[in-house]
Design a protein around this motif. Structure first.
Motif, PDB file in Angstrom:
ATOM      1  N   TYR A  38     -75.641  47.464 -27.134  1.00  0.00           N
ATOM      2  CA  TYR A  38     -74.638  46.469 -27.514  1.00  0.00           C
ATOM      3  C   TYR A  38     -74.001  46.824 -28.848  1.00  0.00           C
TER       4      TYR A  38
ATOM      5  N   SER B  28     -77.141  37.976 -20.826  1.00  0.00           N
ATOM      6  CA  SER B  28     -76.337  38.941 -20.082  1.00  0.00           C
ATOM      7  C   SER B  28     -76.066  38.428 -18.674  1.00  0.00           C
TER       8      SER B  28
ATOM      9  N   LYS C 292     -69.960  48.611 -25.377  1.00  0.00           N
ATOM     10  CA  LYS C 292     -71.323  49.119 -25.204  1.00  0.00           C
ATOM     11  C   LYS C 292     -71.347  50.625 -25.443  1.00  0.00           C
TER      12      LYS C 292
ATOM     13  N   PRO D 168     -74.093  38.931 -25.546  1.00  0.00           N
ATOM     14  CA  PRO D 168     -73.967  40.392 -25.524  1.00  0.00           C
ATOM     15  C   PRO D 168     -72.640  40.773 -26.158  1.00  0.00           C
TER      16      PRO D 168
END
Length: 260
Positions: free
Chosen positions: A84, A113, A11, A7
């Protein structure tokens, strides 16, 4: 082909999207393990912000991430491929792929994740902060929490084709391909050719470009040897090391002259 991605810490804000529905996520065999992590994370962040910040390894400047985690059950969601961000995902550029390449991405990309275990880029999730290196007070180390459910679910997700593993070591600890799946798995390092050293930024950027190149070209290598051939056809300089024993992954080095 199944591509395993890490990830990103960065974000995007999901905005006012529909709230999370755990049963709707791909790999439903992970639902119970996801609920366990989500439940403890939300409870911890809602009850004790300072302890949560310590557990999550967050600086004072990231205190807002604790409040974000506390509201995960009602927060808006967006497809994981939009949530992401960061160097790898900027280079991958999912939003700018053509329709055919986006379909390939939806079918082949799996993002690991600490909170969700692994999700497809089309799965709708909220923005969160919980890395695989976290040790929750009740569940312990998340990599260990995920190993058993991943071992049940991931071999089926891998199907019978190539597994391209681009994860960092922290996320690779949650599931390591074994047996015949390992034999058709390829891990990739990106090296600065003049020094033969890994440099984090262009390592991530080049991995994003590799995935984009494969998706855009419609390349569908069946095994690691086919992946080496496909990458060379796409202009990458690749050194490959076949495993010395059965049940081991291939190790590929992609050499890059310029750091960008």
């Amino acid at each position: 082909m199944l591509v395993l991605l890490p990830p990103s810490e960065g974000k995007a804000n999901p905005g006012e999207g529909a709230p999370l529905e755990l049963p709707s996520l791909s790999l439903p065999g992970l639902t119970a393990a996801r609920e366990a992590v989500l439940g403890e994370l939300v409870e911890l962040c809602a009850a004790d912000g300072e302890k949560a910040r310590e557990v999550l390894g967050l600086s004072e400047g990231l205190r807002g991430e604790v409040a974000k985690n506390a509201g995960l059950r009602t927060a808006g969601t967006r497809p994981a491929g939009e949530i992401y961000t960061g160097v790898l995902y900027d280079a991958l550029g999912l939003a700018t792929l053509d329709a055919a390449a986006r379909r390939r991405a939806a079918d082949s990309l799996l993002v690991f994740s600490g909170l969700w275990g692994a999700v497809r880029v089309t799965d709708r999730i909220p923005s969160y902060r919980c890395s695989m290196g976290v040790k929750l007070p009740g569940l312990g180390a998340l990599a260990g929490h995920w190993r058993a459910p991943m071992a049940e679910v991931l071999p089926e997700a891998a199907g019978e084709g190539l597994v391209l593993d681009l994860r960092s070591s922290a996320y690779a600890a949650a599931w390591r391909p074994k047996g015949e799946v390992a034999g058709r798995t390829a891990t990739v390092r990106v090296l600065h050719a003049p020094t033969r050293k890994v440099v984090s930024h262009f390592n991530k950027a080049t991995k994003g470009r590799i995935v984009r190149s494969l998706l855009t070209a419609g390349a569908a290598p069946k095994d690691p040897a086919g992946l080496v051939a496909a990458l060379r056809e796409l202009g990458y300089v690749v050194e490959a090391e076949a495993p010395g024993k059965a049940g081991r992954a291939w190790a590929l080095d992609v050499l890059v002259d310029e750091i960008h």
